[in-house]
Write an enzyme that holds these catalytic residues in place. Structure first.
Site, PDB file in Angstrom:
ATOM      1  N   SER A  85      32.918 -40.297 -89.258  1.00  0.00           N
ATOM      2  CA  SER A  85      31.527 -39.999 -88.875  1.00  0.00           C
ATOM      3  C   SER A  85      31.376 -39.712 -87.384  1.00  0.00           C
ATOM      4  O   SER A  85      30.257 -39.486 -86.912  1.00  0.00           O
ATOM      5  CB  SER A  85      30.609 -41.152 -89.286  1.00  0.00           C
ATOM      6  OG  SER A  85      31.028 -42.359 -88.703  1.00  0.00           O
ATOM      7  N   THR A 250      21.004 -44.955 -84.541  1.00  0.00           N
ATOM      8  CA  THR A 250      21.925 -44.499 -85.576  1.00  0.00           C
ATOM      9  C   THR A 250      21.143 -44.419 -86.880  1.00  0.00           C
ATOM     10  O   THR A 250      20.112 -45.070 -87.030  1.00  0.00           O
ATOM     11  CB  THR A 250      23.139 -45.443 -85.697  1.00  0.00           C
ATOM     12  OG1 THR A 250      24.039 -44.928 -86.694  1.00  0.00           O
ATOM     13  CG2 THR A 250      22.746 -46.856 -86.059  1.00  0.00           C
ATOM     14  N   GLY A 251      21.638 -43.615 -87.805  1.00  0.00           N
ATOM     15  CA  GLY A 251      20.933 -43.464 -89.070  1.00  0.00           C
ATOM     16  C   GLY A 251      20.432 -42.051 -89.248  1.00  0.00           C
ATOM     17  O   GLY A 251      20.887 -41.135 -88.551  1.00  0.00           O
TER      18      GLY A 251
HETATM   19  N1  ASP Z   1      22.100 -40.191 -86.408  1.00  0.00           N
HETATM   20  C1  ASP Z   1      23.164 -39.388 -86.946  1.00  0.00           C
HETATM   21  C2  ASP Z   1      22.622 -38.065 -87.359  1.00  0.00           C
HETATM   22  O1  ASP Z   1      21.548 -37.998 -87.916  1.00  0.00           O
HETATM   23  C3  ASP Z   1      23.893 -40.013 -88.070  1.00  0.00           C
HETATM   24  C4  ASP Z   1      24.013 -41.516 -88.063  1.00  0.00           C
HETATM   25  O2  ASP Z   1      23.955 -42.161 -87.036  1.00  0.00           O
HETATM   26  O3  ASP Z   1      24.157 -42.131 -89.118  1.00  0.00           O
HETATM   27  O4  ASP Z   1      23.290 -37.082 -87.185  1.00  0.00           O
END
Ligand code: ASP
Length: 339
Positions: A85, A250-251
């Site tokens: 990720s 995050t998210g």
């Molecule tokens: N925030 C990130 C995005 O939307 C992904 C994540 O942190 O889970 O690209």
């Protein structure tokens, strides 16, 4: 260093801001703090933040600058081929392109970012180069790659055999459904290898009390080609104000952008909210606007204030963050959550 007397002298607006700050103090009910630390301190999102913090700590413990610490720190998950990720080995978009997003911000409010950048393994360092070597803040797509190559970054294939296998597996159904807290699940355990995501967001205060932050991700796996989330967007995925503190997220980035999440968290801390309460209020705004959506997605904020107090809050349970100080080197904290 924040000089209150000078601030009062130079700005008439200051009076209004301070009145707002006092109101904020009153609003902050629990003033809950998850932790506080003597400086320096570094915090970052998810379990993979532990290794990243350890790298950042080498700079911080030697009296180095927080900007150097956060860049070095987040390069660890960027280079980790088991991490799907962030950085190289990040899962690709639905067309098979690995496109990376990152941003960085220093104690003087300087910032740089890249979005949708292909073929360069360390987007955080390119973001820093954008900040330091151009008059711009954000470079995207081919322009970002071109700039990176001109700056001497190596152009390489980012799609690893494992990521390619996962993408081909995903193509069989083509279902786009973000998985909550992907970092807690092994790749093999993912049902049908559905869409998934995570980001490393890191905030550090150095021994001089200066705050910097970095945020880097490959974004949502199997996203539309060209999709950019919150992570490279200053104010959404990351914001630092050296007078107040810093925040990162995050998210599901779309919900963070809609609420300018990290800027909101910092502004709430300016008004007197503790880091945890500021993160909680930002999460509550997301939930209030879209309660049904929020039930099935994860968004988490992580924040630190000028005193080194830190905290986090997420929509869903399971959001972890790593803390490193002189006293605690490998601390993993489970953030509070709405559900
Ligand atoms: N925030 C990130 C995005 O939307 C992904 C994540 O942190 O889970 O690209």
């Amino acid at each position: 260093m924040y000089n209150r007397r000078k601030f009062l002298k130079t700005s008439a607006i200051a009076t209004t801001l301070i009145a707002t700050a006092k109101r904020g103090m009153a609003l902050s009910k629990s003033n809950q703090i998850s932790g506080n630390a003597t400086l320096p301190v570094v915090i970052s999102t998810w379990d993979f933040g532990i290794a990243a913090n350890q790298e950042a700590w080498k700079t911080l413990s030697a009296g180095g600058r927080s900007l150097d610490a956060v860049e070095a720190g987040v390069k660890i998950p960027e280079a980790d081929l088991k991490n799907h990720s962030v950085g190289k080995a990040g899962f690709p978009d639905r067309d098979g392109h690995v496109t990376l997003d990152a941003c960085i911000m220093d104690e003087q409010g300087n910032c740089g970012a890249v979005a949708g950048m292909e073929y360069i393994a360390h987007p955080i360092s390119v973001a820093r180069a954008v900040m330091e070597k151009t008059p711009h803040v954000l470079l995207v797509g081919d322009g970002a790659t071109q700039f990176a190559v001109e700056q001497g970054f190596k152009k390489e294939k980012l799609l690893t055999p494992e990521s390619e296998k996962a993408w081909k597996e995903w193509l069989k159904k083509g279902e786009y459904k973000p998985v909550i807290n992907i970092e807690n699940k092994s790749y093999d355990a993912l049902p049908g290898n559905q869409g998934n995501h995570d980001t490393i967001g890191m905030l550090a205060i150095d021994a001089k009390g200066n705050i910097s932050g970095a945020c880097t991700t490959s974004g949502m796996a199997w996203k539309l080609h060209g999709r950019v989330g919150d992570s490279p967007i200053i104010g959404a995925g990351l914001f630092v104000d050296n007078e107040v503190g810093g925040a990162t997220s995050t998210g599901v980035g779309e919900e963070v952008i809609r609420n300018v999440g990290s800027f909101l968290v910092v502004e709430l801390m300016r008004q007197g909210y503790s880091p945890t309460d500021a993160c909680k209020e930002a999460v509550n705004r997301i939930i209030k606007k879209k309660p049904e959506t929020a039930k099935n997605i994860q968004v988490g904020f992580l924040a630190i204030n000028k005193k080194g107090e830190y905290g986090a809050y997420a929509i869903q349970k399971g959001f972890s963050y790593a803390v490193c100080t002189a006293e605690k080197q490998d601390l993993l904290v489970k953030g509070d959550s709405h559900y």
